[in-house]
Scaffold this active site. Structure first.
Site, PDB file in Angstrom:
ATOM      1  N   TYR A  12       7.954   1.706  -7.526  1.00 35.17           N
ATOM      2  CA  TYR A  12       7.276   0.412  -7.626  1.00 35.17           C
ATOM      3  C   TYR A  12       6.899   0.091  -9.078  1.00 35.17           C
ATOM      4  O   TYR A  12       7.026  -1.053  -9.526  1.00 35.17           O
ATOM      5  CB  TYR A  12       6.018   0.402  -6.743  1.00 35.17           C
ATOM      6  CG  TYR A  12       6.299   0.683  -5.286  1.00 35.17           C
ATOM      7  CD1 TYR A  12       7.418   0.150  -4.657  1.00 35.17           C
ATOM      8  CD2 TYR A  12       5.471   1.497  -4.526  1.00 35.17           C
ATOM      9  CE1 TYR A  12       7.695   0.416  -3.323  1.00 35.17           C
ATOM     10  CE2 TYR A  12       5.724   1.763  -3.183  1.00 35.17           C
ATOM     11  CZ  TYR A  12       6.843   1.226  -2.603  1.00 35.17           C
ATOM     12  OH  TYR A  12       7.118   1.496  -1.282  1.00 35.17           O
ATOM     13  N   GLU A  44       0.853  -1.188   0.000  1.00 39.44           N
ATOM     14  CA  GLU A  44       0.000   0.000   0.000  1.00 39.44           C
ATOM     15  C   GLU A  44       0.885   1.233   0.000  1.00 39.44           C
ATOM     16  O   GLU A  44       1.930   1.231   0.642  1.00 39.44           O
ATOM     17  CB  GLU A  44      -0.878   0.047   1.262  1.00 39.44           C
ATOM     18  CG  GLU A  44      -2.079  -0.853   1.196  1.00 39.44           C
ATOM     19  CD  GLU A  44      -2.057  -1.876   2.308  1.00 39.44           C
ATOM     20  OE1 GLU A  44      -1.197  -1.773   3.201  1.00 39.44           O
ATOM     21  OE2 GLU A  44      -2.885  -2.806   2.261  1.00 39.44           O
TER      22      GLU A  44
HETATM   23  C1  LIG Z   1      10.530   5.890  -1.713  1.00 35.76           C
HETATM   24  C2  LIG Z   1      12.007   5.779  -1.321  1.00 35.76           C
HETATM   25  C3  LIG Z   1      12.198   4.483  -0.524  1.00 35.76           C
HETATM   26  C4  LIG Z   1      12.856   5.734  -2.600  1.00 35.76           C
HETATM   27  O1  LIG Z   1      14.208   5.530  -2.211  1.00 35.76           O
HETATM   28  P1  LIG Z   1      15.416   6.159  -3.060  1.00 35.76           P
HETATM   29  O2  LIG Z   1      16.675   5.572  -2.551  1.00 35.76           O
HETATM   30  O3  LIG Z   1      15.307   7.617  -3.089  1.00 35.76           O
HETATM   31  O4  LIG Z   1      15.054   5.548  -4.501  1.00 35.76           O
HETATM   32  P2  LIG Z   1      15.988   5.500  -5.813  1.00 35.76           P
HETATM   33  O5  LIG Z   1      17.103   6.483  -5.703  1.00 35.76           O
HETATM   34  O6  LIG Z   1      16.327   4.077  -6.048  1.00 35.76           O
HETATM   35  O7  LIG Z   1      14.961   5.997  -6.924  1.00 35.76           O
HETATM   36  C5  LIG Z   1      13.914   5.137  -7.291  1.00 35.76           C
HETATM   37  C6  LIG Z   1      12.946   5.817  -8.221  1.00 35.76           C
HETATM   38  O8  LIG Z   1      12.221   6.789  -7.495  1.00 35.76           O
HETATM   39  C7  LIG Z   1      11.920   7.870  -8.355  1.00 35.76           C
HETATM   40  N1  LIG Z   1      12.562   9.068  -7.815  1.00 35.76           N
HETATM   41  C8  LIG Z   1      13.755   9.188  -7.204  1.00 35.76           C
HETATM   42  N2  LIG Z   1      13.964  10.453  -6.823  1.00 35.76           N
HETATM   43  C9  LIG Z   1      12.868  11.137  -7.206  1.00 35.76           C
HETATM   44  C10 LIG Z   1      12.456  12.489  -7.091  1.00 35.76           C
HETATM   45  N3  LIG Z   1      13.233  13.418  -6.515  1.00 35.76           N
HETATM   46  N4  LIG Z   1      11.250  12.824  -7.585  1.00 35.76           N
HETATM   47  C11 LIG Z   1      10.439  11.914  -8.170  1.00 35.76           C
HETATM   48  N5  LIG Z   1      10.777  10.629  -8.311  1.00 35.76           N
HETATM   49  C12 LIG Z   1      11.971  10.245  -7.841  1.00 35.76           C
HETATM   50  C13 LIG Z   1      12.485   7.539  -9.725  1.00 35.76           C
HETATM   51  O9  LIG Z   1      11.500   6.874 -10.473  1.00 35.76           O
HETATM   52  C14 LIG Z   1      13.581   6.576  -9.347  1.00 35.76           C
HETATM   53  O10 LIG Z   1      13.882   5.675 -10.356  1.00 35.76           O
HETATM   54  P3  LIG Z   1      14.908   6.144 -11.535  1.00 35.76           P
HETATM   55  O11 LIG Z   1      16.065   6.779 -10.852  1.00 35.76           O
HETATM   56  O12 LIG Z   1      15.240   4.854 -12.223  1.00 35.76           O
HETATM   57  O13 LIG Z   1      14.119   7.094 -12.364  1.00 35.76           O
HETATM   58  C15 LIG Z   1      12.460   7.011  -0.481  1.00 35.76           C
HETATM   59  O14 LIG Z   1      12.105   8.185  -1.180  1.00 35.76           O
HETATM   60  C16 LIG Z   1      11.869   7.088   0.907  1.00 35.76           C
HETATM   61  O15 LIG Z   1      12.417   6.525   1.865  1.00 35.76           O
HETATM   62  N6  LIG Z   1      10.734   7.796   1.055  1.00 35.76           N
HETATM   63  C17 LIG Z   1      10.087   7.952   2.363  1.00 35.76           C
HETATM   64  C18 LIG Z   1       9.479   6.659   2.816  1.00 35.76           C
HETATM   65  C19 LIG Z   1       8.450   6.139   1.832  1.00 35.76           C
HETATM   66  O16 LIG Z   1       7.678   6.887   1.258  1.00 35.76           O
HETATM   67  N7  LIG Z   1       8.445   4.802   1.649  1.00 35.76           N
HETATM   68  C20 LIG Z   1       7.499   4.147   0.777  1.00 35.76           C
HETATM   69  C21 LIG Z   1       6.264   3.856   1.526  1.00 35.76           C
HETATM   70  S1  LIG Z   1       5.043   3.060   0.503  1.00 35.76           S
END
Ligand SMILES: CC(C)(COP(=O)(O)OP(=O)(O)OC[C@H]1O[C@@H](n2cnc3c(N)ncnc32)[C@H](O)[C@@H]1OP(=O)(O)O)[C@@H](O)C(=O)NCCC(=O)NCCS
Length: 143
Positions: A114, A102
């Site tokens: 995702y 979710e």
């Molecule tokens: C969601 C989360 C886990 C992603 O982790 P991350 O280490 O930043 O992810 P990545 O660097 O591997 O990036 C993954 C994808 O996210 C997206 N992304 C990364 N940075 C982004 C930004 N600034 N804006 C929009 N999309 C972004 C892109 O699609 C990216 O893939 P790509 O680089 O191939 O285009 C992190 O932002 C987080 O911890 N967020 C808070 C907690 C949360 O929301 N968890 C999910 C609950 S359902």
């Protein structure tokens, strides 16, 4: 990338508090690691520091991703991608036929992550999140 240990919980709680309006408690993570036979949790370490974690429950032939988070200072460097990839790799080639999770409707960043791995939106839980009554989007990936 390695399995989460009890000694990681302090770091995990810190990331949790920096990531979610309703963070999981220490007790919740302790219970997951000590008592939940269905739970699988992993962490990512950078230079000895735990900077991200993810986990899931394996229930019959489904995997439910419970949480995934990266410390704000380390986001946007591919760590979230690594974490999801590791959870998927763990169930690939097993009897698990699908993975689900979710995500808040407003959390476009997580949804993009995702989608990259083949998760698609399949439903909505209206007003699922208690802090702001935001809807949860239910996503599924077929293995
Ligand atoms: C969601 C989360 C886990 C992603 O982790 P991350 O280490 O930043 O992810 P990545 O660097 O591997 O990036 C993954 C994808 O996210 C997206 N992304 C990364 N940075 C982004 C930004 N600034 N804006 C929009 N999309 C972004 C892109 O699609 C990216 O893939 P790509 O680089 O191939 O285009 C992190 O932002 C987080 O911890 N967020 C808070 C907690 C949360 O929301 N968890 C999910 C609950 S359902």
């Amino acid at each position: 990338m390695r399995k989460m240990k009890l000694s990681d919980i302090d770091s995990v709680i810190d990331i949790e508090k920096n990531s979610f309006p309703i963070p999981w408690t220490r007790g919740a993570f302790m219970a997951e690691l000590k008592n939940n036979m269905l739970a699988r949790y992993c962490v990512v370490e950078v230079n000895g520091r735990v900077v991200g974690y993810g986990g899931m429950w394996l229930i019959m032939d489904e995997a439910h991703i419970t949480n995934i988070a990266v410390h704000p200072e380390y986001r946007g460097r591919g760590i979230g991608t690594k974490l999801i990839g590791a959870l998927i790799a763990e169930v690939s080639g097993t009897n698990i036929y699908g993975m689900t999770l979710e995500v808040r409707r407003s959390n476009i960043r997580a949804q993009k992550l995702y989608r990259k791995f083949g998760f698609v939106p399949c439903g909505v839980r209206p007003e699922y999140y208690l802090d702001n009554r935001e809807d949860a989007i239910i996503m599924w990936k077929t293995m």
